[in-house]
Design an enzyme around this catalytic site. Structure first.
Site, PDB file in Angstrom:
ATOM      1  N   ASN A   8       6.809  77.109  17.662  1.00 48.15           N
ATOM      2  CA  ASN A   8       7.161  75.903  18.419  1.00 48.15           C
ATOM      3  C   ASN A   8       5.911  75.475  19.179  1.00 48.15           C
ATOM      4  O   ASN A   8       5.590  76.055  20.213  1.00 48.15           O
ATOM      5  CB  ASN A   8       8.316  76.218  19.381  1.00 48.15           C
ATOM      6  CG  ASN A   8       8.686  75.014  20.236  1.00 48.15           C
ATOM      7  OD1 ASN A   8       8.168  73.915  20.030  1.00 48.15           O
ATOM      8  ND2 ASN A   8       9.574  75.219  21.199  1.00 48.15           N
ATOM      9  N   TRP A   9       5.232  74.473  18.639  1.00 48.96           N
ATOM     10  CA  TRP A   9       3.979  74.027  19.268  1.00 48.96           C
ATOM     11  C   TRP A   9       4.227  73.259  20.566  1.00 48.96           C
ATOM     12  O   TRP A   9       3.308  72.929  21.293  1.00 48.96           O
ATOM     13  CB  TRP A   9       3.199  73.139  18.298  1.00 48.96           C
ATOM     14  CG  TRP A   9       2.514  73.865  17.180  1.00 48.96           C
ATOM     15  CD1 TRP A   9       2.552  75.202  16.913  1.00 48.96           C
ATOM     16  CD2 TRP A   9       1.668  73.282  16.163  1.00 48.96           C
ATOM     17  NE1 TRP A   9       1.788  75.486  15.804  1.00 48.96           N
ATOM     18  CE2 TRP A   9       1.233  74.320  15.325  1.00 48.96           C
ATOM     19  CE3 TRP A   9       1.246  71.985  15.886  1.00 48.96           C
ATOM     20  CZ2 TRP A   9       0.385  74.105  14.228  1.00 48.96           C
ATOM     21  CZ3 TRP A   9       0.413  71.760  14.800  1.00 48.96           C
ATOM     22  CH2 TRP A   9      -0.020  72.812  13.981  1.00 48.96           C
ATOM     23  N   HIS A  96      16.761  73.325  23.022  1.00 47.46           N
ATOM     24  CA  HIS A  96      15.748  74.129  23.717  1.00 47.46           C
ATOM     25  C   HIS A  96      15.921  73.947  25.224  1.00 47.46           C
ATOM     26  O   HIS A  96      16.270  72.866  25.689  1.00 47.46           O
ATOM     27  CB  HIS A  96      14.343  73.689  23.279  1.00 47.46           C
ATOM     28  CG  HIS A  96      13.284  74.658  23.694  1.00 47.46           C
ATOM     29  ND1 HIS A  96      12.818  74.721  24.983  1.00 47.46           N
ATOM     30  CD2 HIS A  96      12.641  75.633  23.007  1.00 47.46           C
ATOM     31  CE1 HIS A  96      11.905  75.696  25.057  1.00 47.46           C
ATOM     32  NE2 HIS A  96      11.787  76.259  23.876  1.00 47.46           N
ATOM     33  N   GLU A 168      16.823  82.624  23.712  1.00 49.28           N
ATOM     34  CA  GLU A 168      15.625  82.429  24.523  1.00 49.28           C
ATOM     35  C   GLU A 168      16.009  82.453  25.995  1.00 49.28           C
ATOM     36  O   GLU A 168      16.379  81.407  26.558  1.00 49.28           O
ATOM     37  CB  GLU A 168      14.973  81.072  24.215  1.00 49.28           C
ATOM     38  CG  GLU A 168      14.341  80.965  22.873  1.00 49.28           C
ATOM     39  CD  GLU A 168      13.162  79.996  22.881  1.00 49.28           C
ATOM     40  OE1 GLU A 168      12.099  80.367  22.373  1.00 49.28           O
ATOM     41  OE2 GLU A 168      13.288  78.882  23.410  1.00 49.28           O
ATOM     42  N   SER A 214       7.828  84.599  25.411  1.00 48.00           N
ATOM     43  CA  SER A 214       6.620  85.418  25.600  1.00 48.00           C
ATOM     44  C   SER A 214       6.365  86.404  24.456  1.00 48.00           C
ATOM     45  O   SER A 214       5.920  87.531  24.693  1.00 48.00           O
ATOM     46  CB  SER A 214       6.668  86.173  26.937  1.00 48.00           C
ATOM     47  OG  SER A 214       6.842  85.275  28.003  1.00 48.00           O
ATOM     48  N   GLY A 235       6.225  80.321  21.183  1.00 44.44           N
ATOM     49  CA  GLY A 235       5.620  79.159  21.839  1.00 44.44           C
ATOM     50  C   GLY A 235       4.113  79.331  21.955  1.00 44.44           C
ATOM     51  O   GLY A 235       3.375  79.166  20.980  1.00 44.44           O
ATOM     52  N   GLY A 236       3.668  79.718  23.140  1.00 43.33           N
ATOM     53  CA  GLY A 236       2.235  79.803  23.458  1.00 43.33           C
ATOM     54  C   GLY A 236       1.385  80.497  22.396  1.00 43.33           C
ATOM     55  O   GLY A 236       0.330  79.981  22.007  1.00 43.33           O
TER      56      GLY A 236
HETATM   57  P1  13P Z   1       6.586  81.144  24.825  1.00 41.05           P
HETATM   58  O1  13P Z   1       6.394  81.927  23.565  1.00 41.05           O
HETATM   59  O2  13P Z   1       5.368  80.373  25.236  1.00 41.05           O
HETATM   60  O3  13P Z   1       7.170  81.979  25.915  1.00 41.05           O
HETATM   61  O4  13P Z   1       7.677  80.007  24.510  1.00 41.05           O
HETATM   62  C1  13P Z   1       8.871  80.385  23.963  1.00 41.05           C
HETATM   63  C2  13P Z   1       9.579  79.166  23.541  1.00 41.05           C
HETATM   64  O5  13P Z   1      10.043  78.397  24.353  1.00 41.05           O
HETATM   65  C3  13P Z   1       9.691  78.919  22.103  1.00 41.05           C
HETATM   66  O6  13P Z   1      10.615  77.914  21.836  1.00 41.05           O
END
Ligand code: 13P
Length: 252
Positions: A8-9, A96, A168, A214, A235-236
């Site tokens: 998820n960019w 989300h 999540e 994370s 995400g990150g």
């Molecule tokens: P992170 O991996 O940056 O914690 O984000 C998770 C996320 O929200 C993926 O949809």
């Protein structure tokens, strides 16, 4: 079942050049990972870029980060499932916590979006999870059950196999705390229990439940191996080709 790894960019990167570079680096890396992967232990990788980059990126499975629940018409600013399908999108992230928070997305709207996606043969990735406050006051189970029940309302047994649930926990998103393996495992089991209550044993056993919050190259494999997640929503770490490839390599 293939392990599902979803990038998820979010609202990144800032321009087309960077988006293409990141995508191509991931694509190259996946090619070499696949060559070394034992048959039957496949990983399905999905990249969810912002809408504006969808048509620039080719050669990996694409997902969108949102959708509208109407097919077409006067809905300024929105993008339909039909349009996403036409752009070769296969998956759509829905519900989300950032959309729930910043776009005021309600369970009723999420439910409509899921139905519209299924109608256009797109696979919804339904995100659910409790906030830090809800966890603190002991309301996690209640929140998860309400989200699942309302978001899947009216979705029949034969459609449910096309849905992925992403657990999540909101407090685990972004830099900082990831959810422990034990807690993730118990949440995933709880999610399956709710699905069992709403549907049946076979569906609760087979629905894909993935984890997000994370995730990085060091913790990814534990969620699959020890917490019972069928995949990851990243995400990150998905914005750094090497780190994202490390995740893919670690879970294969
Ligand atoms: P992170 O991996 O940056 O914690 O984000 C998770 C996320 O929200 C993926 O949809």
């Amino acid at each position: 079942m293939k392990t599902l790894i979803v990038a998820n960019w979010k609202m990144n990167p800032v321009n087309q050049k960077e988006a293409k570079n990141l995508f191509e680096a991931v694509k190259r890396g996946i090619k070499s990972v696949k060559n070394t992967m034992p048959a039957g232990r496949q990983v399905e990788v999905v990249i969810c870029p912002p809408f504006v980059y969808l048509n620039l990126l080719k050669g990996l499975t694409l997902g969108a980060q949102n959708v509208f629940y109407k097919e077409k018409g006067a809905f300024t600013g929105e993008v339909s499932a039909l349009q996403l399908h036409d752009s070769k999108v296969k998956y759509v992230i829905i519900g989300h916590s950032e959309a729930r928070k910043y776009l005021n997305e309600t369970d009723d709207v999420i439910n409509k979006k899921i139905k519209e996606c299924l109608h256009e043969k797109l696979k919804p990735i339904l995100c659910i999870g409790e906030t830090a406050e809800e966890k603190k006051i002991g309301k996690k189970a209640e929140v998860l059950e309400k989200q699942i029940t309302e978001d899947l309302k009216g979705i029949v047994t034969k459609e449910i196999k096309n849905i992925v649930i992403a657990y999540e926990p909101v407090w685990a998103i972004g830099p900082g705390d990831n959810c422990s393996i034990d807690e993730t495992m118990s949440s995933i089991l709880f999610i399956r229990k709710v699905i069992f209550k709403l549907y049946n044993r076979a569906i609760s056993d087979n629905i894909r439940v993935i984890y997000g919050g994370s995730v990085d190259g060091d913790n990814a494999n534990s969620y699959i191996k020890n917490a019972g997640a069928n995949g990851l929503l990243v995400g990150g770490a998905s914005l750094h080709a090497e780190e994202f490839l490390k995740i893919i390599r670690s879970v294969k």
